[in-house]
Design an enzyme around this catalytic site. Structure first.
Site, PDB file in Angstrom:
ATOM      1  CG  ASP A 232      -2.103   0.960   1.017  1.00 33.12           C
ATOM      2  OD1 ASP A 232      -2.027   1.801   0.090  1.00 33.12           O
ATOM      3  OD2 ASP A 232      -3.082   0.890   1.785  1.00 33.12           O
TER       4      ASP A 232
HETATM    5  C1  BGC Z   1      -4.885   3.469   0.174  1.00 34.83           C
HETATM    6  C2  BGC Z   1      -4.975   2.510  -1.004  1.00 34.83           C
HETATM    7  C3  BGC Z   1      -4.750   3.273  -2.289  1.00 34.83           C
HETATM    8  C4  BGC Z   1      -3.413   3.966  -2.228  1.00 34.83           C
HETATM    9  C5  BGC Z   1      -3.082   4.757  -3.467  1.00 34.83           C
HETATM   10  C6  BGC Z   1      -3.622   4.311   0.144  1.00 34.83           C
HETATM   11  O1  BGC Z   1      -3.684   5.316   1.098  1.00 34.83           O
HETATM   12  O2  BGC Z   1      -4.943   2.753   1.384  1.00 34.83           O
HETATM   13  O3  BGC Z   1      -6.229   1.877  -1.010  1.00 34.83           O
HETATM   14  O4  BGC Z   1      -4.842   2.410  -3.375  1.00 34.83           O
HETATM   15  O5  BGC Z   1      -3.409   4.861  -1.126  1.00 34.83           O
HETATM   16  O6  BGC Z   1      -3.898   5.866  -3.577  1.00 34.83           O
END
Ligand code: BGC
Length: 759
Positions: A232
């Site tokens: 993530d």
């Molecule tokens: C989120 C993800 C997301 C990523 C990119 C993170 O903060 O938890 O779900 O895909 O950011 O935006």
């Protein structure tokens, strides 16, 4: 020997080039290697629309992205209980990715809804791992069918926003397997996602990015995942440990810092270059797959996709209450549309999934019968304060109408990525509005726009409730079609609506303390808890009404007894007994009868959504394999079926079973027993071999004159009744026989144990 074009390419790469591929070039792209013609891979959020950022990039939804279509969020899509619907969303998104040159879309989001408080529940599917896994699998099939990759997220046990980047989700092995891993397992096995996103949090103390058990042992070796694991955004902890664990790509860019760490670790010999090569191979394989499947000339058809968003939402809206058949509404009746969300619907949540919608359709705009309609705003959602003027105006509008439809729900500030809710209440100003309108107007319908359950203190004062969830940019048209009966509602709740927060299974410990979140409710999540405790809920899991009625009959099990390796075929007939065409979600639960393992009273093991014309009857068929009867045995570290009777139940929802039949299932993998001096007489008697031996030995022991005399004395003195004597014997460890039964020697017992343990 690794052969093939990619391995040839990897051989050409320097150590530095290989390490450079292990982190992003920027927010949304991997690095390219110009010297070797290795291209970059572009990714984008997900999950319910494209959040492609062309200029300033971020992972929190702060900066603008391109104009796109906002589809219904995961909470709504799951409520469709329709794999076709989830697949349609995936397929449409896949086409959009092709048009925008995106190789991988970051979704679906599929964490379990452990508590309705989780701020991100609106993106997630369900409290039930089977529903979650099935919906996600259909979505992944849809996207990947367009030759675009997915990144199911957030793997795993990321069930709270509070301290999500540091908190450790602490749980036992069985809970992990049956609930939190199970949510991903079926999807991974069925669809082989091209990538998977590991979550920020820790699992039992280890950061997910560093968990070899999760990323390699389970995900790859057990389930057969063959794509790459991406963190993530910002979820990297220790780069070298993560590489060893099987975490391939770090996103976004690390500014080259962690690439250098990898180079150093390889040079120092603390990680072998082969491990790095495997990671590079996995990243390149997907990168080239995306390149090879690019559809040049694909175009984004926003208008057409808007219509798809509307169709998806129509499948997803859940009718929760409909007294006196007040719905569908009749045209020509004086109707008040009350509430800000009638004109400005809340249709998506905040954070990384936030879509820059090219158009938003409101119910007011889409309603046709305007000459008979009035609108009153009723409340503002910027702050939870009653605006007395707006309230007065709304009450007046309700008084002047024959029916009042109140568009209510949770404002943005009440639920979002990044923080959890503190309570399940709707804004006080909205609750007050509903009560005051209901005091002057007997025909009140509430339309709810929210991403997770809310308490409904006014439920007995209104005639109907429609849960539209966060229904995407076409929510207005879909809602109007359902309100006026053009579409028959067919959504079902993929989560329980509790009466109050205090009733929820993890109420006492949700969020945890000191970065430790203990999952003390274990496997009793959602309806597994409420049904096992026979608790009242506001609306149970699987609940939803229709404008028609259905009759269930003829539940038939192909066999009355099966071995665990056999498939049990089940069929049931469903008839539309009403006047309207409609869709029914047929739900099959399995309920163990007896057995020694602590289990939920029932678990959903199959479902299907079918469409029936008035009077039409259809046979719905399910095939159950051993997983339908299994629990995770933590001693054996494997799934296990207890031999015994199981009830196959078909019902309207988790609390309302209509038909049931018993099947006897025979285990083919009995857990080997290991006897010791601490095994009880009862344990041994429950084993056929032990029973025969024990009865013979005990008979001998009990018939000694001393033993008989002791038993007689105990009975005569009123010290023990027969039940007590039997219970004492049953619970007595073998070692105690030495003190209680005169004449028995330790060698005799040890001999007995050796005999019992012989295979
Ligand atoms: C989120 C993800 C997301 C990523 C990119 C993170 O903060 O938890 O779900 O895909 O950011 O935006």
């Amino acid at each position: 020997m690794k052969t093939g074009k990619l391995w040839e390419l990897i051989k050409e790469m320097t150590l530095e080039e290989k390490a450079s591929l292990c982190s992003g070039a920027d927010f949304w792209r991997t690095k390219s290697v110009g010297r070797l013609g290795i291209p970059a891979l572009a990714v984008s959020d997900g999950p319910h629309g494209l959040r492609k950022q062309e200029n300033a990039a971020d992972h929190l939804g702060m900066n603008e992205s391109i104009k796109a279509v906002c589809f219904p969020a995961g909470c709504a899509v799951a409520a469709s209980f329709s794999r076709d619907t989830a697949r349609l969303l995936g397929e449409t998104l896949g086409k959009e990715c092709q048009a925008e040159a995106i190789g991988v879309v970051l979704g679906p989001a599929m964490n379990i809804k452990r508590s309705p408080l989780c701020g991100r529940n609106f993106e997630y599917y369900s409290e039930d791992p089977y529903v979650s896994s099935e919906m996600a699998a259909a979505y992944v099939e849809g996207v990947q069918g367009q030759n675009v990759g997915t990144s199911p997220k957030h793997f795993m046990a990321n069930n709270q926003e509070y301290r999500r980047m540091t908190s450790s989700s602490v749980m036992d092995e069985r809970t992990m397997r049956e609930i939190y891993l199970a949510s991903f397992e079926g999807m991974v096995k069925k669809t082989k996602p091209w990538t998977i996103m590991n979550s920020y949090n820790r699992i039992n103390g280890t950061y997910l990015c560093e968990s070899r058990e999760m990323l390699t042992d389970i995900l790859r070796d057990e389930w057969g995942f063959d794509g790459f694991v991406v963190t993530d955004w910002g979820a990297m902890n220790d780069r070298v440990s993560a590489l060893k664990a099987g975490c391939d790509l770090e996103m976004p860019s690390s500014g080259g810092i962690t690439d250098a760490e990898i180079v150093e670790a390889v040079k120092a010999g603390s990680i072998s270059e082969e491990v790095l090569d495997e990671t590079v191979y996995r990243i390149l394989r997907i990168t080239y797959r995306c390149m090879a499947n690019r559809k040049e000339g694909a175009v984004l058809d926003l208008e057409a996709d808007h219509e798809v968003a509307r169709r998806i939402e129509e499948e997803s809206i859940v009718l929760l209450k409909n007294e006196d058949g007040i719905l569908p509404l009749k045209k020509g009746k004086k109707t008040a549309f009350i509430g800000k969300y009638a004109k400005n619907p809340r249709y998506q949540g905040g954070g990384s999934s936030h879509i820059n919608s090219f158009r938003v359709e409101s119910a007011w705009e889409m309603a046709e019968d305007k000459e008979n309609m009035i609108y009153a705003q009723g409340y503002d959602d910027a702050e939870d304060v009653t605006d007395e003027e707006l309230l007065k105006e709304a009450v007046k509008a309700a008084q002047d109408a024959e029916v009042a439809v109140i568009f209510a729900g949770l404002p943005d500030s009440f639920e979002s990525e990044g923080y959890d809710r503190k309570h399940l209440r709707m804004p006080d100003c909205q609750n007050r509005l509903i009560k005051e309108v209901a005091a002057v107007q007997p025909n009140v319908i509430v339309v709810l726009h929210n991403g997770a359950p809310v308490e409904m203190p006014w439920i007995n004062k209104v005639k109907a409730v429609l849960e539209v969830y966060l229904g995407g940019q076409a929510v207005g048209g879909a809602t109007v079609d359902i309100l006026y009966g053009k579409t028959n509602p067919s959504g079902r709740l993929p989560e329980t609506f509790p009466i109050r927060l205090e009733d929820t299974p993890c109420y006492l410990y949700y969020g945890g303390e000191n970065d430790v979140s203990e999952y003390r409710e274990g496997i009793f999540v959602g309806y597994r808890y409420y049904t096992s405790k026979n608790m009242k809920t506001l609306f149970p899991f699987g609940y939803g009404l229709s404008y028609t009625s259905f009759r269930y009959s003829g539940l038939n099990l192909e066999k009355k007894a099966v071995k665990e390796s056999e498939i049990l075929n089940v069929s049931v007939e469903v008839t539309n007994t009403g006047m309207a065409a409609g869709k029914e979600v047929v739900q099959l639960y399995v309920s163990p009868k007896g057995g020694k393992v602590i289990r939920p009273v029932r678990e959903l093991r199959a479902f299907d959504k079918i469409e029936l014309m008035p009077g039409e009857k259809k046979t719905v068929r399910f095939a159950l394999d051993s997983r339908a009867f299994s629990y995770w045995n933590s001693k054996n570290h494997d799934w296990h079926v207890e031999t015994g009777d199981y009830e196959i139940q078909v019902g309207k929802n988790a609390s309302e079973m209509l038909l049931a039949e018993i099947v006897h299932v025979e285990s083919e993998k009995e857990i080997p027993r290991e006897y010791t001096l601490n095994s009880t007489v009862g344990d041994i008697l429950s084993d056929p071999k032990g029973k025969a031996v024990m009865e013979q030995a005990m008979g001998g022991m009990m018939s000694s004159p001393e033993a008989a005399q002791m038993a007689e004395q105990a009975a005569a003195g009123g010290v023990m009744n027969t039940e007590m004597l039997a219970a004492m014997m049953e619970g007595m460890p073998l070692r105690q026989i030495l003190s209680f039964i005169p004449g028995v020697k330790k060698e005799d017992l040890l001999g007995l144990i050796t005999f019992l343990n012989e295979k």
